[in-house]
Motif scaffolding. Structure first.
Motif, short mmCIF file in Angstrom:
data_model
loop_
_atom_site.label_atom_id
_atom_site.label_comp_id
_atom_site.label_asym_id
_atom_site.label_seq_id
_atom_site.Cartn_x
_atom_site.Cartn_y
_atom_site.Cartn_z
N CYS A 1 -6.00 -2.75 -7.93
CA CYS A 1 -5.05 -1.67 -8.25
C CYS A 1 -4.17 -1.36 -7.05
O CYS A 1 -2.96 -1.12 -7.20
CB CYS A 1 -5.81 -0.42 -8.68
SG CYS A 1 -6.60 -0.54 -10.29
N GLY A 2 -4.76 -1.34 -5.85
CA GLY A 2 -3.98 -1.09 -4.65
C GLY A 2 -2.91 -2.14 -4.43
O GLY A 2 -1.78 -1.84 -4.04
N LEU B 1 2.85 -3.85 -4.86
CA LEU B 1 3.88 -4.74 -5.40
C LEU B 1 5.20 -4.00 -5.64
O LEU B 1 6.27 -4.61 -5.65
CB LEU B 1 3.38 -5.35 -6.72
CG LEU B 1 4.06 -6.62 -7.21
CD1 LEU B 1 3.94 -7.75 -6.19
CD2 LEU B 1 3.47 -7.05 -8.55
N GLN B 2 5.12 -2.67 -5.78
CA GLN B 2 6.32 -1.87 -6.05
C GLN B 2 6.91 -1.22 -4.80
O GLN B 2 7.87 -0.45 -4.90
CB GLN B 2 5.96 -0.77 -7.07
CG GLN B 2 5.28 -1.25 -8.33
CD GLN B 2 6.12 -2.26 -9.08
OE1 GLN B 2 7.34 -2.08 -9.21
NE2 GLN B 2 5.48 -3.31 -9.61
N LEU B 3 6.36 -1.51 -3.63
CA LEU B 3 6.77 -0.80 -2.43
C LEU B 3 8.24 -1.01 -2.08
O LEU B 3 8.87 -0.13 -1.47
CB LEU B 3 5.89 -1.21 -1.24
CG LEU B 3 4.47 -0.63 -1.23
CD1 LEU B 3 3.65 -1.22 -0.10
CD2 LEU B 3 4.51 0.89 -1.13
N ASN B 4 8.80 -2.14 -2.44
CA ASN B 4 10.23 -2.37 -2.16
C ASN B 4 11.12 -1.38 -2.89
O ASN B 4 12.28 -1.18 -2.52
CB ASN B 4 10.63 -3.80 -2.53
CG ASN B 4 10.17 -4.81 -1.49
OD1 ASN B 4 9.78 -4.43 -0.38
ND2 ASN B 4 10.19 -6.08 -1.85
N ASN B 5 10.59 -0.80 -3.95
CA ASN B 5 11.36 0.17 -4.74
C ASN B 5 11.19 1.61 -4.23
O ASN B 5 11.84 2.51 -4.75
CB ASN B 5 10.94 0.11 -6.21
CG ASN B 5 11.17 -1.26 -6.83
OD1 ASN B 5 12.15 -1.94 -6.49
ND2 ASN B 5 10.28 -1.69 -7.71
N TRP B 6 10.32 1.79 -3.25
CA TRP B 6 10.08 3.13 -2.72
C TRP B 6 11.10 3.44 -1.63
O TRP B 6 11.52 2.56 -0.88
CB TRP B 6 8.70 3.23 -2.12
CG TRP B 6 7.57 3.17 -3.10
CD1 TRP B 6 7.56 2.59 -4.33
CD2 TRP B 6 6.24 3.67 -2.91
NE1 TRP B 6 6.34 2.70 -4.92
CE2 TRP B 6 5.50 3.36 -4.07
CE3 TRP B 6 5.61 4.36 -1.88
CZ2 TRP B 6 4.16 3.71 -4.23
CZ3 TRP B 6 4.27 4.71 -2.04
CH2 TRP B 6 3.56 4.39 -3.19
N PRO C 1 -2.82 7.01 2.00
CA PRO C 1 -4.10 7.36 1.38
C PRO C 1 -4.66 6.25 0.50
O PRO C 1 -5.88 6.06 0.44
CB PRO C 1 -3.77 8.61 0.56
CG PRO C 1 -2.55 9.17 1.18
CD PRO C 1 -1.77 7.99 1.68
N ILE C 2 -3.77 5.51 -0.15
CA ILE C 2 -4.21 4.38 -0.97
C ILE C 2 -4.84 3.31 -0.09
O ILE C 2 -5.88 2.73 -0.41
CB ILE C 2 -3.02 3.80 -1.77
CG1 ILE C 2 -2.47 4.87 -2.71
CG2 ILE C 2 -3.44 2.55 -2.55
CD1 ILE C 2 -1.18 4.45 -3.42
N LEU D 1 1.30 -3.07 4.58
CA LEU D 1 0.71 -1.87 4.00
C LEU D 1 -0.40 -2.18 2.98
O LEU D 1 -1.38 -1.43 2.89
CB LEU D 1 1.79 -1.01 3.35
CG LEU D 1 2.82 -0.39 4.29
CD1 LEU D 1 3.82 0.46 3.50
CD2 LEU D 1 2.14 0.46 5.36
N GLY D 2 -0.23 -3.25 2.22
CA GLY D 2 -1.16 -3.52 1.12
C GLY D 2 -2.26 -4.51 1.44
O GLY D 2 -3.24 -4.59 0.69
#
Length: 360
Positions: A45-46, A51-56, A66-67, A235-236
């Protein structure tokens, strides 16, 4: 000094305490499989979120921290769950043990066959002796790259805080690399960069290599899933692994490094149990009860507190039981090489102190 300085073997402790433990303590506990699978799911899940971090927005990336911490805890739990599985306290089916341990130990880069060798067979039977691959280096051992890394990054009175921080996040990787290369490339002969070398048969070494290649493939799949993106990988992937390694190394450093060396495997002398907040015992399968584990390696970890009560009843004042903070402070106040079995010294050999646990 301790109330009784006579060395007592692990087998003697087990023989004395076993009659006071319920039969259920030695039965398999398959619920730990769910714990392992749950923490694998948390990591997946993390990575899916990463996978969406580029959109943040760059200003919101801190929300992933925290994740990463939760994922790091899962790395810790995967080691401790696999540890229990490989000691036979979860299931008895050898094939399933091997499969689940391969899944659980992949994030640790530790093939199950290697873990069985270095931990179950070598460390447990030779704890803190000259032949223990997990002990401190001796001052008289050659100043190899393995010893230099430990001196630079392991907690001691002289460690640089920056190097300590880096070491907490990487020391497990060094431990795995050191033992893997020693066994796969040298198989005991000239491998002087480990605290204590050991050998395995050609069949076992082939198995270790095969498992390592499977783990390499799984890590490549994770990295590919994160699209080889530096942001997503930092990060992931690297951050959760670093956090996890730091957490488990806190336990590992305090397990034995403050203890004197022993020629007889006496867990109450050569091991340490910690007092930690109860939430950590719940999360980490009572791993703080490390002396108890060394007396009964195959017991259900839920029963470690009962074993501790029995130890304190039958061997009052003998075991090393410390608050986690006190154990860490002692590590930070003492050198990290053995001058002799009761004395620590530093890289230069000029600063020596007696084992602080001998003064209890």
């Amino acid at each position: 000094m301790k109330i009784d300085d006579r060395m007592i073997t692990q087998a003697e402790y087990a023989k004395t305490l076993r009659p006071f433990l319920p039969a259920k303590a030695f039965e398999s506990d398959p619920s730990k499989i769910f714990v392992l699978l749950l923490n694998i799911a948390i990591l997946i899940c993390g990575w899916a979120i990463a996978l969406q971090l580029n959109n943040w927005s760059v200003y919101l990336l801190w929300l992933y921290l925290p994740i990463a911490v939760v994922m790091g805890n899962s790395v810790i739990v995967l080691l401790f769950t696999s540890h229990n599985i490989m000691h036979g306290s979860v299931i008895k089916n050898n094939r399933l043990i091997h499969f689940l341990s391969l899944l659980g130990l992949t994030m640790l880069w530790m093939p199950p066959t290697m873990w069985k060798a270095v931990h179950n067979q070598e460390h447990h039977s030779k704890t803190n002796s000259l032949a223990d691959p997990d002990r401190n280096y001796l001052y008289e051992q050659p100043k190899t790259w393995g010893k230099w890394i430990q001196n630079l990054f392991v907690p001691s009175f002289a460690v640089n805080p920056l190097f300590l921080t880096v070491g907490m996040a990487t020391a497990w990787g060094v431990h795995a690399f050191r033992n893997l290369t020693s066994t796969l490339l040298f198989n005991q002969k000239p491998a002087d960069y480990v605290p204590a070398a050991f050998s395995r048969s050609s069949k076992k070494r082939v198995a270790i290599l095969g498992e390592l290649l499977v783990m390499l493939s799984l890590h490549f799949c994770i990295i590919a899933f994160l699209q080889f993106s530096p942001l997503k990988l930092v990060l992931g992937y690297f951050l959760p692994i670093g956090i996890g390694y730091a957490g488990l190394m806190f336990y590992i450093y305090t397990n034995h490094m403050l203890c004197r060396m022993t020629t007889i495997n006496d867990p109450l002398i050569n091991s340490i149990s910690l007092r930690v907040p109860k939430i950590f015992d719940k999360l980490h399968l009572n791993f703080s009860y490390h002396t108890e584990h060394h007396i009964f390696p195959g017991i259900n970890s839920d029963y470690y507190p009962l074993v501790q009560e029995l130890i304190q009843t039958h061997y009052p004042g003998r075991m090393n039981l410390l608050d986690a903070g006190d154990a860490w402070n002692l590590l930070m106040e003492t050198p990290r090489h053995y001058k002799d079995e009761n004395t620590f010294t530093d890289w230069s050999g000029r600063n020596t102190v007696p084992c602080p646990l001998n003064q209890k």
